[in-house]
Design a protein around this motif. Structure first.
Motif, PDB file in Angstrom:
ATOM      1  N   LEU A 181       0.816  -1.214   0.000  1.00  0.00           N
ATOM      2  CA  LEU A 181       0.000   0.000   0.000  1.00  0.00           C
ATOM      3  C   LEU A 181       0.852   1.269   0.000  1.00  0.00           C
ATOM      4  N   LEU A 204       2.221   1.997  -3.700  1.00  0.00           N
ATOM      5  CA  LEU A 204       1.235   1.892  -4.784  1.00  0.00           C
ATOM      6  C   LEU A 204       1.717   2.526  -6.081  1.00  0.00           C
ATOM      7  N   SER A 205       2.387   3.653  -5.988  1.00  0.00           N
ATOM      8  CA  SER A 205       2.802   4.372  -7.192  1.00  0.00           C
ATOM      9  C   SER A 205       3.872   3.641  -7.986  1.00  0.00           C
ATOM     10  N   HIS A 209      -0.398  -6.178  -5.770  1.00  0.00           N
ATOM     11  CA  HIS A 209      -0.459  -6.491  -4.340  1.00  0.00           C
ATOM     12  C   HIS A 209      -1.206  -7.795  -4.084  1.00  0.00           C
TER      13      HIS A 209
END
Length: 152
Positions: free
Chosen positions: A94, A97-98, A103
């Protein structure tokens, strides 16, 4: 380092609400797990203020130096439980994320170790620490922190 802005002075009501949300998330799961998550997200986000704060809190709660030092290499270190590993993998997924990493594996490990309610609690805690990291890094915040006392 001098802070660029004091968010508590600039937006006191909003920061009071943010602090209340943070405290609620802090109380949602076992304290040792929460501190590991906070430290790991803060390492990824390069937030010296939060690393300092949460390593002090982790020590005050009885966390070992070994587990604190090995946290950045938790996958290779044998001292973390499956539940902690699942939480750390989810934290990394998390927080990064970028970077575009899937995930899926992290979510599978999360589901194996955490109830649905706990998954939500952990996800909110990860959001909270990432928010604090962004406030501290963005405004060059540094607070000398006294670790919380653990009730005996």
């Amino acid at each position: 380092m001098t802070a660029k802005l004091d968010p508590f002075a600039a937006a006191p009501q909003l920061m009071k609400s943010w602090f209340a949300t943070s405290n609620a998330a802090n109380a949602s799961l076992e304290p040792s797990l929460i501190e590991l998550v906070k430290i790991r997200a803060s390492q990824i986000n390069q937030c010296a203020n939060c690393i300092n704060m949460h390593t002090l809190d982790a020590r005050a709660q009885g966390e070992t130096e070994q587990r604190i030092y090995l946290l950045s290499a938790w996958r290779e270190a044998p001292c973390y439980t499956p539940r902690e590993r699942a939480a750390l993998a989810w934290t990394e997924a998390l927080t990064r994320l970028s970077e575009g990493h899937g995930h899926g594996q992290a979510h599978e490990a999360l589901r194996a170790e955490f109830s649905e309610e706990e998954q939500v609690k952990l996800t909110l805690m990860i959001n909270v620490i990432n928010g604090w990291n962004r406030l501290a890094v963005g405004f060059d915040l540094w607070y000398d922190h006294v670790p919380a006392k653990v009730a005996a």
